[in-house]
Design an enzyme around this catalytic site. Structure first.
Site, PDB file in Angstrom:
ATOM      1  N   ASP A 288    -118.909   7.624  11.005  1.00 20.89           N
ATOM      2  CA  ASP A 288    -120.276   7.086  11.037  1.00 20.89           C
ATOM      3  C   ASP A 288    -120.794   6.816   9.622  1.00 20.89           C
ATOM      4  O   ASP A 288    -121.434   5.795   9.361  1.00 20.89           O
ATOM      5  CB  ASP A 288    -121.208   8.068  11.772  1.00 20.89           C
TER       6      ASP A 288
ATOM      7  N   ARG B  27    -119.250   3.689   8.195  1.00 22.80           N
ATOM      8  CA  ARG B  27    -119.894   2.455   8.703  1.00 22.80           C
ATOM      9  C   ARG B  27    -121.248   2.242   8.015  1.00 22.80           C
ATOM     10  O   ARG B  27    -121.580   1.133   7.586  1.00 22.80           O
ATOM     11  CB  ARG B  27    -120.084   2.575  10.227  1.00 22.80           C
TER      12      ARG B  27
ATOM     13  N   ARG C 142    -120.367   9.425  32.116  1.00 26.70           N
ATOM     14  CA  ARG C 142    -120.054  10.274  30.969  1.00 26.70           C
ATOM     15  C   ARG C 142    -119.429  11.586  31.454  1.00 26.70           C
ATOM     16  O   ARG C 142    -118.483  12.107  30.871  1.00 26.70           O
ATOM     17  CB  ARG C 142    -121.342  10.545  30.188  1.00 26.70           C
TER      18      ARG C 142
ATOM     19  N   HIS D 148    -122.275  12.141  17.313  1.00 31.18           N
ATOM     20  CA  HIS D 148    -121.589  10.884  17.038  1.00 31.18           C
ATOM     21  C   HIS D 148    -122.411   9.705  17.576  1.00 31.18           C
ATOM     22  O   HIS D 148    -123.033   9.801  18.623  1.00 31.18           O
ATOM     23  CB  HIS D 148    -120.245  10.957  17.746  1.00 31.18           C
TER      24      HIS D 148
END
Ligand code: APR
Length: 328
Positions: free
Chosen positions: A157, A160, A97, A184
């Site tokens: 988000d 969805r 990351r 997120h």
């Protein structure tokens, strides 16, 4: 009257679909910016120009009047009203990351310098990941007032979440009202008790395990698409982004979950003037950008999720600051 000028930086999957949707809704003229291909075989090609040409020729069929330009040159973006930043790399195998933060913060930094130089009055919507940290980079580098910088994550988000709930309930997606807050994906804060079908709480319509399954599927929604397609999603991320562009360009005062700058709000950084963070919160979006953040008293569970989410955002921003001390 002058049409709005909307620049989309990064003419890849999300950028291209954003450009198409902005043109279809006639929100303004679009400038698509990208960089030349880096490999020898394609170095003489001009992808953003090609994509713009292809998109412009949809106009007569889709019946839109919008100028679509493709360019490598930021001078063409001068005076943009809105800039959408989708430039960046997806995470590749073996990349941590922090590696992704390093690569994409470098890209978002260079893009933001050009936004500042050529479009000092623009409102900026960041889409590049890791989102909550990349919005921070754009804010620091442009030096724009925080209400003119925001990130797109919540709109996707929430889309969805509503889709999976509508499927479970057998009702139209249009009749689900709800929000998700926080970071997120994995970091999102579900608010099932505040989600309804036209005002009827979903907690009265579905058992807790079914609601949880929808929340978990929304959290992992990006990964589910990657597993199926081998690459990350672009239709729904673009739809969420263009929902925000529309709210701004048409001054709609829409309430959309976006990464907005918070200090006292939701206990993000109480009393720390100028040292806040961008976290997914309900934002009123209009011509001035984030015109207001709507706060409310969370219950203990919601607050716990929010605190975890905020601490992850802070960790990511700490990595950005460590890699780029000038942004601290
Ligand atoms: N300036 C402009 N464009 C750039 C730059 C740069 N410095 N660096 C990379 N790009 C471009 C790439 O050339 C590519 O065309 O950004 C585009 C990214 O497009 P895709 O690889 O198709 O990625 P996409 O799926 O659109 O996602 C873009 O959004 O959701 C996030 O994680 C995702 O960070 C990623 C971004």
């Amino acid at each position: 009257m002058r049409r709005a000028k909307i620049s989309v930086i990064g003419a890849g999957n999300i950028g291209g679909e954003c450009a198409r949707s902005i043109a279809m809704k006639e929100l303004g003229d679009v400038v698509l910016v990208d960089i030349p291909y880096q490999d020898d075989a394609r170095k003489n090609l001009h992808m953003p120009k090609g994509k713009a040409l292809d998109l412009a020729c949809c106009g007569p069929v889709e019946k839109f009047d919008a100028k679509i330009t493709g360019t490598f040159d930021y001078a063409d973006t001068a005076g943009s009203d809105v800039v959408v930043i989708t430039a960046g790399l997806p995470r590749k195998p073996g990349m941590s990351r922090d590696d992704l933060v390093k690569v994409n913060s470098g890209i978002v930094k260079s893009v933001s310098e050009n936004v500042k130089k050529y479009s000092p009055d623009a409102t900026v919507i960041v889409v590049s990941n890791p989102l909550d940290a990349m919005v921070y980079v754009a804010w620091k580098v442009t030096g724009f007032p925080a209400h003119r910088v925001m990130g797109q994550a919540g709109a996707l988000d929430v889309a969805r979440y509503k889709t999976f709930l509508a499927w479970e309930l057998g009702v139209s997606v249009e009749d689900i009202q709800g929000l998700l807050l926080g970071g997120h994906g994995d970091d999102m804060v579900p608010l099932p008790a505040r989600t309804s079908v036209n005002g009827i709480p979903i907690t009265e319509l579905l058992p807790a395990e079914k609601i949880n399954a929808c929340v978990e599927r929304a959290k992992a929604g990006g990964g589910e698409v990657v597993k199926l397609m081998g690459t990350s999603a672009w239709y729904a991320p673009s739809a969420g982004t263009v929902e925000m562009v529309e709210a701004i360009v048409r001054d709609k005062k829409r309430v959309i979950a976006c990464a907005g700058y918070c200090e006292d709000e939701f206990g993000v950084a109480p009393g720390q003037k100028g040292k806040g963070y961008f976290v997914g919160v309900p934002c009123v979006l209009g011509a001035k950008g984030v015109e207001k953040i709507i706060t409310f008293k969370m219950d203990a569970t919601e607050q716990k999720f929010m605190e975890e989410s905020i601490s992850h955002v802070k960790e990511l921003v700490a990595v950005v600051k460590q890699l780029n001390p000038e942004l601290a």
